[in-house]
Design an enzyme around this catalytic site. Structure first.
Site, PDB file in Angstrom:
ATOM      1  N   ASP A 121       0.834  -1.206   0.000  1.00 22.24           N
ATOM      2  CA  ASP A 121       0.000   0.000   0.000  1.00 22.24           C
ATOM      3  C   ASP A 121       0.867   1.254   0.000  1.00 22.24           C
ATOM      4  O   ASP A 121       2.058   1.220   0.322  1.00 22.24           O
ATOM      5  CB  ASP A 121      -0.960   0.006   1.202  1.00 22.24           C
ATOM      6  CG  ASP A 121      -0.260  -0.056   2.552  1.00 22.24           C
ATOM      7  OD1 ASP A 121       0.827  -0.672   2.635  1.00 22.24           O
ATOM      8  OD2 ASP A 121      -0.771   0.514   3.519  1.00 22.24           O
ATOM      9  N   GLU A 170      -0.133  -1.461   5.591  1.00 20.43           N
ATOM     10  CA  GLU A 170       0.943  -1.075   6.516  1.00 20.43           C
ATOM     11  C   GLU A 170       0.761   0.362   6.979  1.00 20.43           C
ATOM     12  O   GLU A 170       0.926   0.692   8.146  1.00 20.43           O
ATOM     13  CB  GLU A 170       2.313  -1.233   5.831  1.00 20.43           C
ATOM     14  CG  GLU A 170       3.506  -1.058   6.768  1.00 20.43           C
ATOM     15  CD  GLU A 170       4.039   0.373   6.830  1.00 20.43           C
ATOM     16  OE1 GLU A 170       4.914   0.636   7.658  1.00 20.43           O
ATOM     17  OE2 GLU A 170       3.555   1.250   6.066  1.00 20.43           O
TER      18      GLU A 170
HETATM   19 ZN   LIG Z   1       6.738   2.324   4.055  1.00 16.95          ZN
END
Ligand SMILES: [Zn+2]
Length: 345
Positions: free
Chosen positions: A33, A95
């Site tokens: 992401d 993340e």
């Molecule tokens: Zn990163």
């Protein structure tokens, strides 16, 4: 490896060792992401990589798709001869919003009997070995008061006013850490930090606010117990503020919702991983960074972890994010050296 509701997935590749074993070995980890580009002014399409003057521009070039791109491009090197130990490629989802993918990744690997010995997280460190970072913990706090016409304030419970007192208390905890420590001089900001990042509440100036929400995070240096910071905030809000609110009206309430947490990466926990990165980069330096990574979760799961990846964190999340091509070359050198390192002699 999809998430529980099948909307997102971690992508995992394991190249077995020469003898077919799939546990142990080295894991190269990164997230798929990126952060949004909303409100940013870009001079090229952020989602089309563009080469200009020895730099590759685009969202995620520094954070951290150059790392994954280099690995995928060099897969033939890793497959060219049998490996002494397995190699795992682990690309996670979500993340940036709290390392949610890494949590399910660890559970899924565990369920398959895969436990890497060493992990290199390819966040942008300019290919320097990073062995420590702070933990980070994110919460949303929701105050529920009671609306009333503002000409009759005793009839209501003002959620904004109670939230403001909670925020002032949170700031006092931040000041305490800034002035009294504990300190760790290896960090640019050598103490734990606390920050309130968002707030919303109220509907009109002539109405007692029945609702106020804010979000805060804190980042603890390794060795400082995150639970001790959180419990002080929680105790104050639930025991003092909520009690006062309920004395005004029994229906008033406060709740905490965790948004995400990343454990600290502690230099004390790195051994073989740091040694490997030193060997492959032909350096001996060992640094800390201010940002959190999935590395803290991997270390907590017993995987010896170091952060080392191409590009600079200074370009991450910015408009016109870029990576120097020299950094991509340095990452290629690293991966080629790793391929040789893990080949069966
Ligand atoms: Zn990163």
């Amino acid at each position: 490896m999809p998430n529980a509701i099948g909307t997102k997935a971690n992508l995992v590749v394991t190249i077995p060792a020469y003898d077919g074993s799939i546990t142990g070995g080295v894991m190269l980890a990164g997230h798929t992401d990126v952060v949004p580009v909303d409100g940013q002014s870009w001079s090229s399409d952020p989602f089309t990589a563009e080469l200009r003057e020895d730099r590759l521009y685009g969202r995620g070039t520094a954070d951290m798709k150059a790392f994954t791109g280099v690995i995928l491009a060099l897969l033939p090197d890793f497959l060219s001869s049998p490996l002494a130990t397995p190699l795992h490629l682990a690309w996670t989802y979500d993340e940036e919003v709290g390392c949610h993918g890494a949590v399910t990744l660890l559970a899924d690997l565990d369920a398959r009997g895969i436990h890497p010995d060493i992990c290199v997280v390819g966040e942008p460190t300019s290919m320097r070995a990073v062995s420590a970072h702070k933990s980070s913990h994110l919460y949303r706090v929701s105050f529920t008061g009671l609306a009333s016409h503002s000409s009759n304030t005793p009839n209501g419970v003002n959620a904004i006013e109670y939230a403001a007192r909670a925020i002032a208390f949170i700031r006092s905890i931040a000041d305490e850490h800034r002035l009294e420590g504990p300190f760790d001089a290896s960090f640019e900001v050598p103490h734990s930090t606390v920050n309130v990042g968002t707030i919303s509440g109220g509907v009109a100036v002539n109405t007692v606010a029945d609702r106020c929400e804010f979000e805060f995070e804190f980042r603890a240096i390794p060795g400082v117990s995150p639970a001790s910071i959180f419990s002080r905030i929680e105790d104050y809000v639930l025991e003092e503020l909520r009690t006062e609110m309920r004395a005004e009206n029994a229906a008033a309430d406060v709740s905490f919702a965790p948004i995400g947490a990343v454990p600290a990466l502690s230099a004390a926990g790195t051994g073989a991983a740091l040694q490997l990165v030193h060997e492959l980069t032909k350096t001996t330096s060992e640094e800390t960074v201010g940002y959190g990574t999935e590395g803290g979760l991997f270390q907590l799961a017993g995987i010896d972890t170091v952060v080392c990846g191409p590009g600079s964190i200074r370009q991450a999340h910015t408009a016109n994010e870029y990576i120097d091509l020299a950094q991509i070359s340095a990452c290629e050198d690293f991966m080629r050296a790793l391929a040789v390192h893990i080949m069966q002699p």
